[in-house]
Design a protein around this motif. Structure first.
Motif, PDB file in Angstrom:
ATOM      1  N   ILE A   1       0.849  -1.194   0.000  1.00  0.00           N
ATOM      2  CA  ILE A   1       0.000   0.000   0.000  1.00  0.00           C
ATOM      3  C   ILE A   1       0.881   1.239   0.000  1.00  0.00           C
ATOM      4  O   ILE A   1       1.808   1.360   0.810  1.00  0.00           O
ATOM      5  N   ASN A   2       0.575   2.126  -0.921  1.00  0.00           N
ATOM      6  CA  ASN A   2       1.262   3.412  -0.938  1.00  0.00           C
ATOM      7  C   ASN A   2       0.382   4.426  -0.220  1.00  0.00           C
ATOM      8  O   ASN A   2      -0.641   4.852  -0.743  1.00  0.00           O
ATOM      9  N   PHE A   3       0.753   4.770   0.996  1.00  0.00           N
ATOM     10  CA  PHE A   3      -0.081   5.688   1.790  1.00  0.00           C
ATOM     11  C   PHE A   3       0.091   7.108   1.290  1.00  0.00           C
ATOM     12  O   PHE A   3       0.789   7.917   1.905  1.00  0.00           O
ATOM     13  N   SER A   4      -0.553   7.382   0.181  1.00  0.00           N
ATOM     14  CA  SER A   4      -0.382   8.688  -0.458  1.00  0.00           C
ATOM     15  C   SER A   4      -1.093   9.762   0.368  1.00  0.00           C
ATOM     16  O   SER A   4      -2.289   9.678   0.624  1.00  0.00           O
ATOM     17  N   GLU A   5      -0.331  10.785   0.728  1.00  0.00           N
ATOM     18  CA  GLU A   5      -0.897  11.849   1.543  1.00  0.00           C
ATOM     19  C   GLU A   5      -1.951  12.641   0.787  1.00  0.00           C
ATOM     20  O   GLU A   5      -2.955  13.074   1.355  1.00  0.00           O
TER      21      GLU A   5
ATOM     22  N   SER B   1       5.409   3.685   1.727  1.00  0.00           N
ATOM     23  CA  SER B   1       4.830   2.455   1.207  1.00  0.00           C
ATOM     24  C   SER B   1       5.080   1.334   2.201  1.00  0.00           C
ATOM     25  O   SER B   1       6.135   1.308   2.837  1.00  0.00           O
TER      26      SER B   1
ATOM     27  N   ILE C   1      -5.215  10.489   1.065  1.00  0.00           N
ATOM     28  CA  ILE C   1      -5.737  10.210   2.395  1.00  0.00           C
ATOM     29  C   ILE C   1      -6.004  11.493   3.188  1.00  0.00           C
ATOM     30  O   ILE C   1      -7.039  11.650   3.817  1.00  0.00           O
TER      31      ILE C   1
ATOM     32  N   LEU D   1       2.121   8.128   6.509  1.00  0.00           N
ATOM     33  CA  LEU D   1       1.667   8.862   5.321  1.00  0.00           C
ATOM     34  C   LEU D   1       2.854   9.210   4.434  1.00  0.00           C
ATOM     35  O   LEU D   1       3.900   9.662   4.905  1.00  0.00           O
TER      36      LEU D   1
ATOM     37  N   VAL E   1      -3.658   3.910  10.038  1.00  0.00           N
ATOM     38  CA  VAL E   1      -3.103   5.232   9.738  1.00  0.00           C
ATOM     39  C   VAL E   1      -3.363   6.197  10.894  1.00  0.00           C
ATOM     40  O   VAL E   1      -2.489   6.971  11.292  1.00  0.00           O
TER      41      VAL E   1
ATOM     42  N   ILE F   1      -6.536   3.783  -3.209  1.00  0.00           N
ATOM     43  CA  ILE F   1      -5.191   3.308  -2.886  1.00  0.00           C
ATOM     44  C   ILE F   1      -5.131   1.786  -2.976  1.00  0.00           C
ATOM     45  O   ILE F   1      -4.217   1.212  -3.553  1.00  0.00           O
TER      46      ILE F   1
ATOM     47  N   TYR G   1      -9.951   5.152   1.237  1.00  0.00           N
ATOM     48  CA  TYR G   1      -8.790   4.296   0.972  1.00  0.00           C
ATOM     49  C   TYR G   1      -8.985   3.431  -0.260  1.00  0.00           C
ATOM     50  O   TYR G   1      -8.091   2.741  -0.683  1.00  0.00           O
TER      51      TYR G   1
ATOM     52  N   LEU H   1      -7.301  -0.290   7.502  1.00  0.00           N
ATOM     53  CA  LEU H   1      -6.272   0.647   7.033  1.00  0.00           C
ATOM     54  C   LEU H   1      -6.411   1.980   7.753  1.00  0.00           C
ATOM     55  O   LEU H   1      -5.432   2.567   8.208  1.00  0.00           O
TER      56      LEU H   1
END
Lengths: 266, 425
Positions: free
Chosen positions: B61-65, B134, B68, B131, B124, B87, B84, B120
């Motif tokens: 998972i790419n925790f793209s700011e 990955s 999110i 954030l 987070v 993502i 989410y 998820l």
């Protein structure tokens, strides 16, 4: 022999009775178990109550410390005095009464606790010992008086029920002594014991009577003859005859007594 | 030697045969009861064992700011509820090639549990520093995938008869070949409350509900039961009134539990307005049910304490209360405790009265006190057994296993206490 009998008879008449029963009737529900019994219990003597099974001697004994109160349907009429006080007077506290009149039962019934705790329980609930040391000395003193101390001195913390039958019965005597009663009632204390244990307890009673008044119910006429100074013969709820032990066994007045001690009834 | 003392003699042979026959009857009876027990337990364990595992899917998972937390607020509540899905979809399409159409994307997304995105979000919110980075995360698979992985869906039957289509199975195989799909220990079962989705459902809420109910039940029933038993047995005079009370206690013990439920409904809920569906009311109702059991058990224990012990204490000049509380009650305590625990174990398994007072509701939250709405283990079993989703079948059995484990634990406690306290010197 004759001489000794005269002395005891004389002693009996001189000493004032510590307990007196006057015209006592006991009923279980509608059934009358004891009718019109009057008996004096002389102080520092051993009084034996004898008679066949079911004659009411145990019932009569249990009137002296009001143990019959625990039986719901039981009713006692008449008058029983202890040191001049009617013990069935409503003002009398039965708890205090029983601390003055101890009891030893037919079947040794030590508490399932240690030997020490068994003897210490009475003094504890009556507040007889101020300190731990006091309590300990009362326990040791009582065990000594009951002739048990030498046998158990090194295992006071062991359970009372681990002792032999005779020792258990002496533990119960020690427990009764510990609250310093004036009278000790014994309800066939030796009936479950072997002859040796019986002999030990009989010897013990002999020394105990210097300090305590003893009333003993027994099945064994030999025992009554051996230990007691006064004997009362019960039959069918009545007191047939009472008096000096020697006289009862050698020269009974009543025919029923004669029949019983010669083994023809009972 | 006379004939009749030989075991070969006719009469003796008959006697021995009778004895042998009786022994065999006894053994047969024991064998049959044990066979039933073994059958029951093995059936439950066979069905329920798989529920202790749960299929999970690993995704990078790419925790793209930007997606999110576009406003960079780092507010935990917002992070939990953020979107989410894009993502997750991105990660899925990285692993599974050839899903470009919207329908395919929605379909492949269904491989995951609907709860995966909540997990998820929780993750987070707990750890906002993630954030922009990955990370490989194991996410809950959907119930259908879970069942397939456990071999409970036969891929050879006609596609129309199963909800998991051939395409889904193909995707699962891809994930499998990459080692991204695995059965792991099912922590959800023990850490969450009820859910409509089998893979997200847990028994913690029900277990805590049961615990609070039993706590209330114990606090009410134990003192009341013991005091009643002691009073009736040691103090009360035998007369018409005590006979009447005794008959009524025995009757109460035989009253069907649902009647107690109705009583709770009409008195505690409607008259006293106590909060509905709560362990407080459940516990009170259960205590009414347990009370007669405790009283009867305690009285029979008190009756078995020899009179000679009472005589001994009374003869020493102990008062009635001293006799009772210094000698009789301590001796009876192990038995009383055993009776209480057995009564409580029965209460733990009780369902019917709880249905009446509303502890049968669908409750997701884990109760925090005796006045929170809750359900209980047996009711949870009832609810799950009633659910149409196939995933609940194994979970029902798992909940039964947990309930049985608690019951066995309580009974062991009773045995231990009895052995431990039997004679205290």
């Amino acid at each position: 022999m004759i001489n000794k009998t005269e002395i005891t008879q004389e002693a009996l008449s001189i000493l004032p009775p510590i307990m007196t029963a006057n015209n006592v009737d006991v009923f279980y529900g509608k059934k009358q178990a004891i009718s019109n019994v009057s008996l004096d219990i002389p102080e520092n003597q051993i009084t034996a109550l004898i008679g066949p099974s079911g004659c009411g001697k145990s019932t009569f004994l249990r009137c002296f410390n009001r143990m019959n109160d625990t039986i719901n349907i039981c009713r006692v009429n008449g008058e029983i005095k202890f040191s001049g006080q009617d013990i069935y007077d409503p003002k009398v506290d039965v708890v205090a009464l029983r601390s003055r009149i101890g009891m030893v039962f037919q079947k040794a019934n030590p508490f399932p606790k240690s030997i020490f705790e068994n003897v210490a329980y009475g003094p504890r609930i009556h507040g007889l010992a101020e300190t731990k040391d006091d309590l300990e000395s009362i326990v040791i003193q009582s065990l000594k008086r009951a002739g048990l101390y030498d046998e158990v001195s090194d295992r006071l913390s062991e359970p009372g029920t681990s002792l032999s039958g005779g020792q258990q019965q002496r533990l119960c005597i020690a427990r009764a002594i510990a609250v310093d009663p004036q009278v000790i009632l014994m309800d066939e204390p030796c009936s479950a014991l072997d002859p040796i244990a019986t002999a030990i307890i009989e010897d013990l009673m002999e020394t105990m009577k210097e300090k305590y008044t003893i009333v003993i119910v027994t099945h064994s006429m030999q025992q009554a003859a051996r230990v007691s100074q006064q004997t009362a013969f019960f039959h069918l709820g009545e007191l047939v005859e009472s008096g000096d032990t020697q006289a009862i066994f050698t020269n009974p007045i009543q025919e029923r007594t004669q029949n019983y001690i010669s083994g023809r009834i009972g | 030697m006379p004939d009749y003392i030989l075991s070969t003699s006719n009469r003796m042979a008959k006697r021995h045969a009778r004895e042998k026959r009786f022994k065999w009857y006894g053994r047969m009876a024991i064998f049959i009861s044990i066979a039933f027990l073994v059958f029951m337990f093995s059936a439950i364990i066979f069905r329920g064992a798989s529920a202790f595992q749960q299929t999970k899917i690993a995704l990078d998972i790419n925790f793209s700011e930007a997606i999110i937390d576009p406003s960079s607020s780092r507010d935990p509540e917002l992070l939990k509820r953020a979107n989410y899905k894009p993502i997750v979809l991105q990660s899925l399409s990285n692993v599974i090639p050839g899903i470009t159409e919207r329908r395919d994307r929605n379909r492949v997304y269904k491989l995951l549990s609907a709860g995966a995105v909540f997990d998820l979000g929780e993750q987070v919110a707990e750890e906002p520093n993630i954030l922009g980075k990955s990370k490989k995360v194991w996410l809950l698979a959907s119930s259908e995938v879970d069942l397939f992985m456990k071999g409970k869906i036969d891929p050879n039957i006609s596609e129309d008869l199963r909800r998991l289509k051939d395409r889904d199975i193909k995707w699962i195989k891809i994930l499998q070949s990459e080692g991204r799909i695995k059965k792991k220990f099912n922590t959800t079962l023990f850490s969450s409350g009820d859910s409509r989705e089998p893979e997200m459902a847990g028994i913690l809420g029900a277990a805590i509900g049961s615990f609070f109910s039993l706590l209330v039940c114990f606090l009410i029933a134990f003192p009341l039961g013991i005091l009643t038993a002691v009073y009736l047995e040691e103090y009360a005079k035998k007369n018409f009134l005590t006979d009447f009370i005794e008959v009524n206690i025995n009757n109460l013990a035989a009253v069907p539990s649902i009647v107690f439920g109705l009583l709770g409904l009409s008195i505690f809920l409607n008259f006293f307005n106590l909060p509905r569906s709560t362990p407080l009311v459940g516990g009170i109702v259960l205590s009414l049910m347990t009370l007669p059991t405790i009283i009867i058990a305690s009285r029979s224990i008190l009756r078995s304490i020899p009179q000679s012990i009472r005589d001994a204490a009374l003869g020493l000049g102990a008062s009635k209360t001293q006799t009772t509380f210094h000698h009789v009650v301590p001796l009876a305590m192990p038995g009383m405790l055993t009776g209480t625990i057995l009564g409580m174990a029965r209460a733990l398994g009780e369902t019917a009265p709880l249905l009446m007072i509303g502890m049968v509701a669908f409750i997701v939250d884990i109760p925090k006190g005796i006045t929170d709405v809750a359900t209980s283990l047996p009711v949870q079993i009832f609810l799950w057994a009633d659910s149409p989703e196939k995933g609940f079948v194994e979970r029902t059995s798992a909940a039964i296993i947990v309930l049985l484990a608690f019951l066995i634990l309580m009974n062991l406690c009773a045995v231990y206490l009895r052995k431990r306290l039997e004679r205290r010197w």
